[in-house]
Write a protein that holds these residues in place. Sequence first.
Motif, PDB file in Angstrom:
ATOM      1  N   ASN A   8       0.845  -1.187   0.000  1.00  7.11           N
ATOM      2  CA  ASN A   8       0.000   0.000   0.000  1.00  7.11           C
ATOM      3  C   ASN A   8       0.885   1.243   0.000  1.00  7.11           C
ATOM      4  OD1 ASN A   8      -1.345   2.302   1.286  1.00  7.11           O
ATOM      5  ND2 ASN A   8      -3.064   0.889   1.608  1.00  7.11           N
ATOM      6  N   PRO A   9       0.771   2.111  -1.004  1.00  2.00           N
ATOM      7  CA  PRO A   9       1.657   3.275  -1.091  1.00  2.00           C
ATOM      8  C   PRO A   9       1.501   4.241   0.084  1.00  2.00           C
ATOM      9  CG  PRO A   9       0.338   3.044  -3.089  1.00  2.00           C
ATOM     10  CD  PRO A   9      -0.111   1.987  -2.140  1.00  2.00           C
ATOM     11  N   LEU A  10       0.297   4.415   0.586  1.00  2.00           N
ATOM     12  CA  LEU A  10       0.097   5.309   1.728  1.00  2.00           C
ATOM     13  C   LEU A  10       0.777   4.739   2.967  1.00  2.00           C
ATOM     14  CD1 LEU A  10      -1.118   7.796   3.045  1.00  2.00           C
ATOM     15  CD2 LEU A  10      -3.224   6.481   3.401  1.00  2.00           C
ATOM     16  N   ALA A  11       0.589   3.437   3.216  1.00  2.00           N
ATOM     17  CA  ALA A  11       1.217   2.802   4.379  1.00  2.00           C
ATOM     18  C   ALA A  11       2.735   2.876   4.271  1.00  2.00           C
ATOM     19  CB  ALA A  11       0.755   1.359   4.499  1.00  2.00           C
ATOM     20  N   ALA A  12       3.268   2.691   3.082  1.00  3.76           N
ATOM     21  CA  ALA A  12       4.717   2.771   2.890  1.00  3.76           C
ATOM     22  C   ALA A  12       5.221   4.178   3.172  1.00  3.76           C
ATOM     23  CB  ALA A  12       5.083   2.347   1.463  1.00  3.76           C
ATOM     24  N   LYS A  13       4.496   5.190   2.749  1.00 11.91           N
ATOM     25  CA  LYS A  13       4.895   6.582   2.975  1.00 11.91           C
ATOM     26  C   LYS A  13       4.854   6.912   4.473  1.00 11.91           C
ATOM     27  CE  LYS A  13       5.989  10.406   0.822  1.00 11.91           C
ATOM     28  NZ  LYS A  13       7.219  10.547   0.093  1.00 11.91           N
ATOM     29  N   VAL A  14       3.830   6.429   5.156  1.00  6.45           N
ATOM     30  CA  VAL A  14       3.728   6.644   6.599  1.00  6.45           C
ATOM     31  C   VAL A  14       4.899   5.968   7.309  1.00  6.45           C
ATOM     32  CG1 VAL A  14       2.370   6.103   8.666  1.00  6.45           C
ATOM     33  CG2 VAL A  14       1.237   6.992   6.613  1.00  6.45           C
ATOM     34  N   ALA A  15       5.230   4.753   6.920  1.00  2.77           N
ATOM     35  CA  ALA A  15       6.352   4.034   7.532  1.00  2.77           C
ATOM     36  C   ALA A  15       7.657   4.776   7.302  1.00  2.77           C
ATOM     37  CB  ALA A  15       6.429   2.617   6.979  1.00  2.77           C
ATOM     38  N   MET A  16       7.854   5.294   6.104  1.00  2.00           N
ATOM     39  CA  MET A  16       9.085   6.041   5.806  1.00  2.00           C
ATOM     40  C   MET A  16       9.168   7.306   6.665  1.00  2.00           C
ATOM     41  SD  MET A  16       9.196   5.485   1.682  1.00  2.00           S
ATOM     42  CE  MET A  16      10.397   6.766   1.409  1.00  2.00           C
ATOM     43  N   ALA A  17       8.038   7.986   6.845  1.00  3.69           N
ATOM     44  CA  ALA A  17       8.028   9.192   7.679  1.00  3.69           C
ATOM     45  C   ALA A  17       8.327   8.842   9.135  1.00  3.69           C
ATOM     46  CB  ALA A  17       6.680   9.900   7.554  1.00  3.69           C
ATOM     47  N   ALA A  18       7.766   7.753   9.620  1.00  9.17           N
ATOM     48  CA  ALA A  18       8.015   7.333  11.000  1.00  9.17           C
ATOM     49  C   ALA A  18       9.487   6.998  11.208  1.00  9.17           C
ATOM     50  CB  ALA A  18       7.138   6.131  11.348  1.00  9.17           C
ATOM     51  N   LEU A  19      10.089   6.320  10.256  1.00  6.96           N
ATOM     52  CA  LEU A  19      11.516   5.996  10.365  1.00  6.96           C
ATOM     53  C   LEU A  19      12.367   7.261  10.334  1.00  6.96           C
ATOM     54  CD1 LEU A  19      11.673   2.820   8.102  1.00  6.96           C
ATOM     55  CD2 LEU A  19      11.922   2.934  10.597  1.00  6.96           C
ATOM     56  N   GLN A  20      11.957   8.243   9.549  1.00  6.66           N
ATOM     57  CA  GLN A  20      12.705   9.500   9.484  1.00  6.66           C
ATOM     58  C   GLN A  20      12.655  10.242  10.826  1.00  6.66           C
ATOM     59  OE1 GLN A  20      14.613  10.259   6.713  1.00  6.66           O
ATOM     60  NE2 GLN A  20      15.510  11.622   8.234  1.00  6.66           N
ATOM     61  N   VAL A  21      11.525  10.161  11.520  1.00  7.57           N
ATOM     62  CA  VAL A  21      11.414  10.770  12.847  1.00  7.57           C
ATOM     63  C   VAL A  21      12.401  10.104  13.808  1.00  7.57           C
ATOM     64  CG1 VAL A  21       9.910  11.034  14.867  1.00  7.57           C
ATOM     65  CG2 VAL A  21       9.042  11.565  12.587  1.00  7.57           C
ATOM     66  N   LEU A  22      12.510   8.782  13.740  1.00  8.83           N
ATOM     67  CA  LEU A  22      13.473   8.071  14.601  1.00  8.83           C
ATOM     68  C   LEU A  22      14.889   8.589  14.379  1.00  8.83           C
ATOM     69  CD1 LEU A  22      12.214   4.382  14.302  1.00  8.83           C
ATOM     70  CD2 LEU A  22      11.997   5.890  16.271  1.00  8.83           C
ATOM     71  N   VAL A  23      15.231   8.832  13.128  1.00  5.22           N
ATOM     72  CA  VAL A  23      16.578   9.321  12.798  1.00  5.22           C
ATOM     73  C   VAL A  23      16.727  10.783  13.208  1.00  5.22           C
ATOM     74  CG1 VAL A  23      18.142   9.826  10.882  1.00  5.22           C
ATOM     75  CG2 VAL A  23      16.894   7.665  10.926  1.00  5.22           C
ATOM     76  N   ASP A  24      15.778  11.628  12.807  1.00  9.03           N
ATOM     77  CA  ASP A  24      15.876  13.066  13.067  1.00  9.03           C
ATOM     78  C   ASP A  24      15.913  13.392  14.553  1.00  9.03           C
ATOM     79  OD1 ASP A  24      15.805  13.445  10.331  1.00  9.03           O
ATOM     80  OD2 ASP A  24      13.717  14.147  10.288  1.00  9.03           O
ATOM     81  N   GLU A  25      15.144  12.678  15.334  1.00  8.78           N
ATOM     82  CA  GLU A  25      15.075  12.954  16.770  1.00  8.78           C
ATOM     83  C   GLU A  25      16.068  12.130  17.584  1.00  8.78           C
ATOM     84  OE1 GLU A  25      11.078  13.174  18.263  1.00  8.78           O
ATOM     85  OE2 GLU A  25      10.425  14.380  16.544  1.00  8.78           O
ATOM     86  N   ARG A  26      16.940  11.410  16.883  1.00  7.67           N
ATOM     87  CA  ARG A  26      18.029  10.638  17.503  1.00  7.67           C
ATOM     88  C   ARG A  26      17.509   9.721  18.618  1.00  7.67           C
ATOM     89  NH1 ARG A  26      23.103  12.451  16.378  1.00  7.67           N
ATOM     90  NH2 ARG A  26      23.842  11.951  18.443  1.00  7.67           N
TER      91      ARG A  26
END
Length: 123
Positions: A8-26
Amino acid sequence: HGSTHGGNPLAAKVAMAALQVLVDERMAENADKLGNVLREGLRSIPSPLVGTVRGKGLLDAVVINEVGGVSAWDVCLRLRDNGLLAKPTQRNVIRFAPPLTMTEGQMGECVDIIRKTLLSYKV
């Protein structure tokens, strides 16, 4: 039909955003740092109830030496009464799994509650 939500493209985009938060917020670095604070705090409690302290990041545990008839379950109930939820696992192990978003101040409060609780037992 393999999966309702697979690919699902929406679910994939949400997952990518969540992973980016993990990285950005260390969050991984914060988990490592606060896990060390928790484990060091647990090890410093001068109580015969404290056995082995182990863990990695924010998934930690303390083995409760069952002395004076005090069990891990008893400690968890008293922790609850003092404002901290923890889960007994196996028979004599208490697991701590605080959120990745926890701050150092909040971790200090948790360690203080655990210390107060364990030292409240006269064993």
